[in-house]
Design an enzyme around this catalytic site. Sequence first.
Site, PDB file in Angstrom:
ATOM      1  N   GLY A 189     -26.078  32.014  15.464  1.00 50.08           N
ATOM      2  CA  GLY A 189     -26.492  31.759  16.827  1.00 50.08           C
ATOM      3  C   GLY A 189     -25.644  32.561  17.787  1.00 50.08           C
ATOM      4  N   GLU A 228     -22.174  26.850  20.304  1.00 52.14           N
ATOM      5  CA  GLU A 228     -22.847  27.764  21.235  1.00 52.14           C
ATOM      6  C   GLU A 228     -22.979  27.156  22.629  1.00 52.14           C
ATOM      7  OE1 GLU A 228     -23.138  30.763  20.499  1.00 52.14           O
ATOM      8  OE2 GLU A 228     -22.775  30.542  18.348  1.00 52.14           O
ATOM      9  N   VAL A 254      -7.167  28.523  27.578  1.00 55.14           N
ATOM     10  CA  VAL A 254      -7.046  27.071  27.708  1.00 55.14           C
ATOM     11  C   VAL A 254      -5.656  26.675  27.229  1.00 55.14           C
ATOM     12  CG1 VAL A 254      -7.976  24.834  27.011  1.00 55.14           C
ATOM     13  CG2 VAL A 254      -9.524  26.774  27.378  1.00 55.14           C
TER      14      VAL A 254
END
Length: 694
Positions: A189, A228, A254
């Site tokens: 994906g 995704e 992050v």
Amino acid sequence: MLKRIIFLLICSLFLKGFGQVSEFCGTTFMLNKWMAENPEKANQFLKLQEKADLEDKMAFANNYSAFRMQSATVYTIPVVFHVLHLNGPENISDAQINDAVYILNRDFRKLNPDTNLIVNEFKSLAADVSFEFRLASKDEFGNCTNGITRHYDAKTIWAGGLSDYVYTWNPTMYLNIYVVQTIGNGAAGYTYLPGTAPGISDAIVMRHDYVGSMGTSSLFSSRALTHEVGHWFNLQHVWGLTNSTGVQCGDDGVSDTPLTKGFGWCNLNNTAVCNPPIKENIQNYMDYAYCSRMFTIGQANRMTNSLLSLTAGRNNLSSTSNLVATGVINPISPCAPKADFNANASVVCLNQPVTFTDLSYNGSISNWQWTFKDGSSLNPTAQNPTATFSVSGLKEVKLKVANSIGADSLVKNVVTVLPGAGSGTTNISQGFENITFPDNQWITSTPFIGAGWIQNNTVGSGSNKCVMIDNYMDSPSDPCPIYTPMFDISNLPSPAITFDVAHSQNAGGSSDRLRVYYSVDCAASWNTLYSKAGASLHTLGTGIFASGAFSNPQASQWRNEVVSLSTISSATSVLFKFEFLRDSMNPGNNLFLDNINVQSASGINEWELTTDAIQLFPNPASQATELVFVSPASETVTIQITDVTGKVLMTDNDGLVFKGENRVKIDCSTLAKGVYFVTLNYRKQFYVKKLMID
């Protein structure tokens, strides 16, 4: 080593399921491609990422306290799934899609029971993202929907161009998810990060076997969509903006996800790689390790910031007005159905039963009405009837479905009925002079995109009529067949099928292909008689190419082909199929056929293997390619792969190929980018094909 080559490919696919292949996710591949093509926009995107990184550092310094207060708000996102299919397993069920939505909600709300398996170092960082996903009940125009659209479309073999995203609903109103059969770069994906998607491509694309945990998918691959969706809300891979795990330590911007190289497997005993003794977050949804169980607080904060941002209109998704417009608030239910169906066989003989399966969607159905051209069924109002056809040709089938809300109809040319015994007369040439093609004896079907076989009434081989493929202006998207009548050749001495062909390559060396098949079991199976492509099929002479469209072949530009039928000389009911397949990467020019005859012929040369008749597809390749050729008999062959210096990189000795078309799968995943040569040693002759790895 043919078996070994095939095993290597199977092994690579097997390992792919276990996260060993870097192409699990294609997001950064597409991102890097976009950045290379749009350098100015890429700079803007990188500045947005720097801004998001800075916001994260500031929030982390305050222990993400603002986010923790904000996380009491649950944000709802409208979702629509677009299922692209060719009536294969990729046409997944509503139940599988609903299961995928359930998993998204479970994972984003930290309701997954396996959080108890998160290692101690990260348990306190596992976050409830406070996102919930709901299938829309209104489309862009306010019409009733169940949040699932289905489209019979060859784009299910996904290439990834902007023109493939033809079904996207407004991405500022919906999270669009495409479900497809395959993705060109081999990924499970991919999507685009906010602000990088060109218009309607602001959507997620998923292989069908990575959607949900049931049907064609599994528990093992069920969280690929969670991954995704994380990208769609501006999360990078935990190792940063690359697509490869284990290469170098990287940062995703992050603060509470440690530096990591990323993991392609799940081994919780050795995860302190980049900054020992600090362990890395191998169980993060944005890793490749396939033991993912969590987002961190910092990732949840970054996604929430993305949802509330003006970038790509994400801020509109969860607004009250949009939830009303998409039918998440005050949903419409039920809906009128959308008709769709399939048949268990696309090519049959006269009076052979065909079973039809209702694939209608969007609403429950109370009534079915089937209509069959030249066909009959004992129960035309059944959901899944069986029918037979008494007249040959391409048959139109209509399905009308209805419920108390409304009705819908669909007409398809879904079944080709071939003529029966005695329909073909030997020793009479079909020059297309006295028929209107196609008819009930000489039958063709139309490709999904482009033109198929048509009758040309101005040119021919020794006449002024023939059939042709317009491969110059309107190239067909899929193989185009012509089916012949059925012949009895049992009394023909030296039987052969003969025909005249005219075709021009382009100067770039296109490899369009013409094949001839036979069937002695009424189209249940087909065997290859003849296959030529590229320069072997070209009839204008070496180095001579048509200027513009090849539209008027001269007498010298036709070639007569004679193909022996000695191996089936006793057949009393034989069908033939001519099939054109364009070079999908580099289409050539038009092709013409004329004077097709089943007759006695003397001095027949059995078909010989030539370099032009051998194909590598795809080429260029990245993960795997296939060596395709037709062998007149079972043979033992040797295959080698060498680099440009002549160094042998792979050898397969004494591999067995069989009579007819052979497709030898070759694993390319270990080859670096560059030029290689594949050599086939066949009957003591060497045939060399150049292979590009990109």
